[in-house]
Each structure stands twice: as C-alpha cells, then as structure tokens.
Write an enzyme that holds these catalytic residues in place. Structure first.
Site, mmCIF file in Angstrom:
data_model
loop_
_atom_site.group_PDB
_atom_site.id
_atom_site.type_symbol
_atom_site.label_atom_id
_atom_site.label_comp_id
_atom_site.label_asym_id
_atom_site.label_seq_id
_atom_site.Cartn_x
_atom_site.Cartn_y
_atom_site.Cartn_z
ATOM 1 N N SER A 123 0.815 -1.214 0.000
ATOM 2 C CA SER A 123 0.000 0.000 0.000
ATOM 3 C C SER A 123 0.845 1.259 0.000
ATOM 4 C CB SER A 123 -0.947 0.002 1.204
ATOM 5 O OG SER A 123 -0.254 0.310 2.376
ATOM 6 N N LYS B 157 0.177 4.571 6.800
ATOM 7 C CA LYS B 157 -0.449 5.450 5.811
ATOM 8 C C LYS B 157 0.070 6.882 5.937
ATOM 9 C CE LYS B 157 -3.869 2.840 3.981
ATOM 10 N NZ LYS B 157 -3.316 1.577 4.523
#
Lengths: 205, 205
Positions: free
Chosen positions: A123, A164
């Site tokens: 990711s 993230k």
DNA sequence: GTTTCCATGAAACAAATGTACTCTAATACA
DNA sequence: TGTATTAGAGTACATTTGTTTCATGGAAAC
C-alpha cells in the site's frame, strides 16, 4: 555475536576470550582475573594470566599493567559505515572520492522508545516502502501536532494497524495509501489512535 | 552524545557523570575513584565518593560494593529496536502483540569493509531505491561469483559509478536499471569493475 | 623410556582501590 | 549575625587484585 574469533587461538584461549567479551558487554567493565579463573573452572590465577598474555600478544586484548580491571578489547570497533560517495542516477556520474563521513545507524537507536514494524503488502509502494521492509517509528503522543503528509502507523481499535499518509481535514482524519489501488480512509479523531510516525526505512537483502 | 544528562544533577555531579561516560566509552572499563578525583581536580577521594553516591541514588550509575572499577552506567542501553509486529498492506490486518524480536542494525555494521553510498537519481526507483537513499554495500572481489539479478555498484573507468541490476550474458555484462526510462548498458568484463553488491537500504526521513 | 615443554596448583607479596572516619572551610538560610 | 548544612581535605584500614615464584603433573617430542 561471533566475529572473527578463534583464529590463532587455542580452545582455552578462545573460550576465555568469548567469555570476556560477553562479560564486558553485559557489565560495561572488565572482569578480574579471579573472576575469570572461577568462570573457567580453575583454582589458580596463573593459567588465566598465561592465557591473557597470549591474547594480548596476538592483539585481541590489552590492559594497563598493575591496574585492576583495566582490560580493553581491541576488536574492530565499528562506529559507523564509511560513506564513500554517491552513485549515479541513470547515467554515470561520480567516481569514488575518499571517505566523506560516517553513516551512524546506531545514533538513531539511541533515541528511546523507537520501535520497528514489518511492512506487509504494497500500500505504500509509491513511497518506496515495499513488502517486507522494516520501518522505524517514533512514538506519537499528541496526534494534533502531526504535520499533514507525515507517514504514520495508525491503529483503529478492533481492526488493526496500518501504515499510511496522515492528513487532517476539518475535524476528521484521512489516512491515505501511497498506491492508487487503495482508497483513502476517513475517520474521526476518536476512532483512530496514531501510534508512531515514520523515522526511517530499513531493507535488508 | 548528550542524552538525558543533567536533570536533577548539580553541576559537580553532572560534570563527573559526563567525564565517566567519556572515559568508559574510550576505555571500555570503569575508572577508579582516584582517577576521577584527579580528573575533577580534587585532592581527596571523599568528594568523589559523595558524588557517586548521589549519582547512584538518582539512578545514573551503579557498582558492586567493595569491588574495584565495577561501575556501570544505567543509561538507556539500546541493543536494538524492538519489532512490535507488522503493519497492514492496504486493509487493516494486525494488532500489536508484544515485542517479538529485536532489530539489530549494529550487527550488520560489525561486518568489516562494509561501505555506504548515497543514491543520486531515480534509476532504481522500481526496486524501491529512491533518490537520497543510503545503500550499504559489501565489497565484491570476484565478479564471476555474482548471481544474475544482484544489485551492484559498478565503476566504469573514466565514467563513474552507478547502481544497477547485474546480469551476465554470454561473455559480457549487462547493467540494467530498475526504471524503463533507462536503457540497459552492455559492457565487456574488462570494461567494468564491480565494487560491491547491495546489502541493505537505509532511508532516514 | 627419557626429556622437554607447558598447563596447572599453591602460596605469597605489593600495589591499587573502595570505604569509613574526622576535621576544616565554605555555603545557605533564617 | 549565628546556626545548620554541605563540600572538601586528610588519614587510615581492609579488601581486592595484579603479579611473581616455585613445585607438580601430564602430554608431546625424541
């Protein structure tokens, strides 16, 4: 922990040398001869003295004569990695100069409370953080002091932890991946707890 | 080198504490009280004794009573970074467990002759090696023993050093970038010298 | 088998060292 | 100003500890 031990050393010398290194690593000071004697199962300091003399002649240790517990290990004391220059982008640019400075990895570790996480998945691939990388994180207490765009590890209670980009928009938080295949996650401040912010990436091959 | 010194310490205590840390870093063993006495410009061991006692009460040092040179600094002894688990790919997967193991960066540094290079440019971007990254390299003596696909730093005499994938095809060498914008470089064995192969990548933010 | 060499055990010695005690001077405090 | 507290000097003592010396025993070499 086995470095370049036992080359020209007899078994007894090597055993003592290993014990000394362990002791000094644990206690930050030199053991006494009688301590070594006991550790080696001997009943007289003479054999230890002999082995120490040999270890010193072969360049493994040194000490100050007559002074108690003043041994030093003359091991390869690596303070850092020499940075030899830079390598090229795509073309061929630079040639090696001399050592410019030292890369001090251990300096980062001295900061307390740093922790590491193994990265699962892709990711964050566009931020050059790949699957299997190790990320070093610094704990974050006050998530309000985080700058937008910081990479953080965030825990959503009941769900798990994820790595993230962190953004604050109005009164809520957006966690964004560095991979267009993943959609941003919108959360309220009280739905998420930021555990740490990214300090460094470590990839061992 | 200044960690969390001088908090509740008087000037004299802090000065002694700093001196002790320096001494132990240099000599790998504890100084004696009379050495500290001399270093502090004192003529009696009593003041040192007093300061040591205070340092011990405040948790900065410790020693074995009656034993010579057995001091220890109870500083943050960071052996490595605790690996707290893994973080998610794109979804939310794992919650922190306890510390699983320690990430030992310094262990890599113990290998002799390792050197580091700063990366310029984006030719290896698809291998997740970005501009500004630090790559740790292990010297390569025999380029014939390299496996195809290894990332190496190669020096073409007169041109410079570059970081590329290494391939051996027939009797020549192909250096390939991890970026489609760059074309592979074909060279003869004697045109290029392989300096090192990639061990690890370090990115500090 | 004999000799040589070296590790070990034992004991003793002197220096280094931690520790305790007393006394004096400086400092802080009221 | 006077008192209490603390730091430092000086001294002494017991222990730790490095070092030396000598004797013994086993292993290796001849």
């Amino acid at each position: 922990m086995e470095t370049s031990s036992g080359d020209n050393l007899t078994h007894a010398q090597n055993e003592l040398y290993g014990w000394i290194k362990d002791y000094m690593k644990n206690f930050q000071h030199s053991p006494s001869i009688r301590q070594m004697m006991q550790a080696m199962g001997l009943k007289s300091p003479a054999p230890i003295q002999s082995r120490l003399k040999h270890l010193q002649e072969k360049g493994y240790i040194s000490w100050q004569e007559g002074k108690a517990r003043t041994m030093q290990i003359v091991d390869e004391i690596v303070e850092g990695v020499p940075i030899m220059g830079s390598v090229a982008a795509g073309g061929l640019i630079e040639t090696f100069a001399d050592v410019q400075e030292n890369l001090d990895l251990s300096g980062v570790l001295k900061k307390k409370d740093i922790f590491a996480l193994t990265v699962n998945g892709d990711s964050m691939i566009d931020a050059c953080i790949a699957d299997g990388d190790m990320v070093l994180m610094e704990p974050v207490n006050d998530s309000h002091s985080l700058k937008n765009g910081t990479i953080v590890s965030a825990m959503v209670p009941g769900s798990g932890t994820t790595l993230k980009y962190f953004f604050r928009k109005n009164s809520h938080i957006v966690l964004e991946a560095a991979n267009p295949n993943y959609d941003p996650i919108h959360l309220d401040f009280n739905e998420v707890s930021i555990q740490g912010k990214l300090l460094a990436v470590w990839r061992k091959l």
